[in-house]
Design an enzyme around this catalytic site. Structure first.
Site, PDB file in Angstrom:
ATOM      1  N   LYS A  77     -17.110  -1.951  -3.813  1.00  0.00           N
ATOM      2  CA  LYS A  77     -15.934  -1.800  -2.955  1.00  0.00           C
ATOM      3  C   LYS A  77     -15.837  -2.994  -2.028  1.00  0.00           C
ATOM      4  CE  LYS A  77     -12.856   1.542  -2.351  1.00  0.00           C
ATOM      5  NZ  LYS A  77     -12.423   2.556  -3.317  1.00  0.00           N
ATOM      6  N   THR A  95      -3.681   8.043 -10.714  1.00  0.00           N
ATOM      7  CA  THR A  95      -4.548   8.837  -9.839  1.00  0.00           C
ATOM      8  C   THR A  95      -3.917  10.209  -9.602  1.00  0.00           C
ATOM      9  OG1 THR A  95      -5.233   6.791  -8.760  1.00  0.00           O
ATOM     10  CG2 THR A  95      -5.830   8.842  -7.664  1.00  0.00           C
TER      11      THR A  95
HETATM   12  N1  PHE Z   1      -8.874   2.133  -5.646  1.00  0.00           N
HETATM   13  C1  PHE Z   1      -8.903   3.050  -6.727  1.00  0.00           C
HETATM   14  C2  PHE Z   1     -10.278   3.659  -6.834  1.00  0.00           C
HETATM   15  O1  PHE Z   1     -11.049   3.547  -5.920  1.00  0.00           O
HETATM   16  C3  PHE Z   1      -8.364   2.492  -8.000  1.00  0.00           C
HETATM   17  C4  PHE Z   1      -8.990   1.310  -8.678  1.00  0.00           C
HETATM   18  C5  PHE Z   1     -10.156   0.698  -8.321  1.00  0.00           C
HETATM   19  C6  PHE Z   1      -8.361   0.830  -9.765  1.00  0.00           C
HETATM   20  C7  PHE Z   1     -10.689  -0.347  -9.042  1.00  0.00           C
HETATM   21  C8  PHE Z   1      -8.881  -0.199 -10.475  1.00  0.00           C
HETATM   22  C9  PHE Z   1     -10.042  -0.790 -10.126  1.00  0.00           C
HETATM   23  O2  PHE Z   1     -10.620   4.320  -7.771  1.00  0.00           O
END
Ligand code: PHE
Length: 351
Positions: free
Chosen positions: A74, A148
């Site tokens: 992250k 999502t």
């Molecule tokens: N931010 C979202 C997650 O945490 C979606 C995402 C993350 C999409 C990384 C693609 C790559 O799941």
């Protein structure tokens, strides 16, 4: 002090933006670490670090339970209170993020998250290839929130089945906290399904959308403790505290907000009250599942959709296992993730 269980954490003052840029790579045991870039306000950058550490570990679990060959990471840019993120500063922030990601040589790829969009991913993409969800016109898979939301709907069907013996959400009383990009789409899908919707957001401007959907509007505090079949947290994390558990009047909780539990033992408190809590990282996997299917495996949108909808099966199996063993779904999910990570490590010994 808890042990550091992250493979790599990079913290730097962005040379262009002057803001703290934090990239946490939790695990690459299953493959390249993935996880979005959060640009958010924090009173102290250390709070941003705490968020990055927890969110990246959540991404490892998210990918493992979803059966993806990816690990978790992250990025957090901690914007100090009072700093206005004008378009110039925003671009400098994104360039700093891009360089931080590029310096990891592909062990981590970023994507959108709270506070970032596909357009932002295009800016990051000017400096590194390790970025998901650029706009479709530019070769990316675009906004991840529809997937999502769809994945969350699939999870809610599994929960509904467990509660009432049918996956149909018609007539289900659903209380939704947060009408952001995912929450709003989910509210639309639930309205189409004929759910009885109570919705809330800290932004009163969202009330008009609620009316259009035929949903009842209330405050986030009221929605949290409203009488409902399913409570759906779709805003920022930390909403389920030890204090709030005795106040809850829902049969189950399943929503896409990351890090819903203020502390891990809250999962046990919920279990003791007979409230079914589906771990957020299982519910919210749709965005990542879709982006990885389309961009890494070059699957069609239809193939990706089937994978996202498989979240219903994943949640059904987790709830079944948890009930059978009389453990929390959180525990069943953690153990499933651990088994998959251990198996991957056994296949790919370090060194
Ligand atoms: N931010 C979202 C997650 O945490 C979606 C995402 C993350 C999409 C990384 C693609 C790559 O799941």
């Amino acid at each position: 002090m808890p042990e550091l269980d992250h493979e790599h954490v990079a913290i730097r003052t962005g040379p262009r933006s002057g803001l703290p840029v934090i990239v946490a790579v939790h695990s690459t045991a299953l493959g390249q670490a993935v996880g979005g870039c959060r640009v958010w306000r924090y009173a102290d950058w250390r709070d941003g670090l705490t968020d990055a550490l927890r969110l990246s570990a959540g991404m490892t679990a998210k990918c493992a339970v979803a059966g993806l060959a990816n690990g978790g990471g992250k990025t957090v840019v901690a914007v100090p209170e009072g700093t206005e993120l004008d378009p110039g500063l925003r671009r400098r922030v994104l360039e700093d993020v891009a360089d931080a990601v590029a310096s990891l040589d592909g062990t981590y790829a970023t994507g959108p998250d709270v506070g970032t969009s596909p357009e932002d991913m295009a800016v990051i993409g000017e400096r590194t290839a390790h970025v998901f969800c650029r706009p479709v016109e530019q070769g990316g898979s675009g906004d991840s929130s529809p997937a999502t939301a769809l994945g969350t709907l699939a999870a809610l069907r599994a929960v509904r089945h467990r509660l009432h013996g049918t996956p149909a959400l018609k007539g289900a009383r659903v209380s939704l906290v947060g009408l952001g990009s995912v929450g709003l789409r989910l509210a639309g899908l639930l309205a189409e399904e004929g759910a009885e919707l109570l919705v809330s957001d800290i932004d009163p401007a969202k009330r008009a959308r609620a009316r259009e959907l035929g949903a009842t509007w209330t405050s986030p505090g009221e929605a949290l403790t409203a009488e409902a079949d399913i409570l759906v947290p779709a805003a920022l994390g930390g909403i389920l505290t030890g204090d709030v558990v005795p106040e809850l009047r829902c049969a189950a909780i399943a929503g896409p907000a990351n890090n819903q539990l203020a502390a891990e033992p809250v999962a046990d408190l919920l279990h003791e009250r007979g409230i079914v809590w589906v771990p957020d990282y299982v519910v919210s996997a749709g965005g990542a599942i879709n982006a990885l299917a389309v961009e890494l495996r070059h699957e069609s949108p239809e193939e990706a959709r089937v994978r996202v909808e498989a979240i219903e099966h994943t949640v059904t199996e987790l709830l079944r296992e948890a009930e059978h063993r009389d453990v929390t779904p959180a525990r069943a999910a953690t153990e499933l993730a651990r088994r998959r990570l251990d198996a991957a490590r056994a296949r790919r010994p370090v060194g």
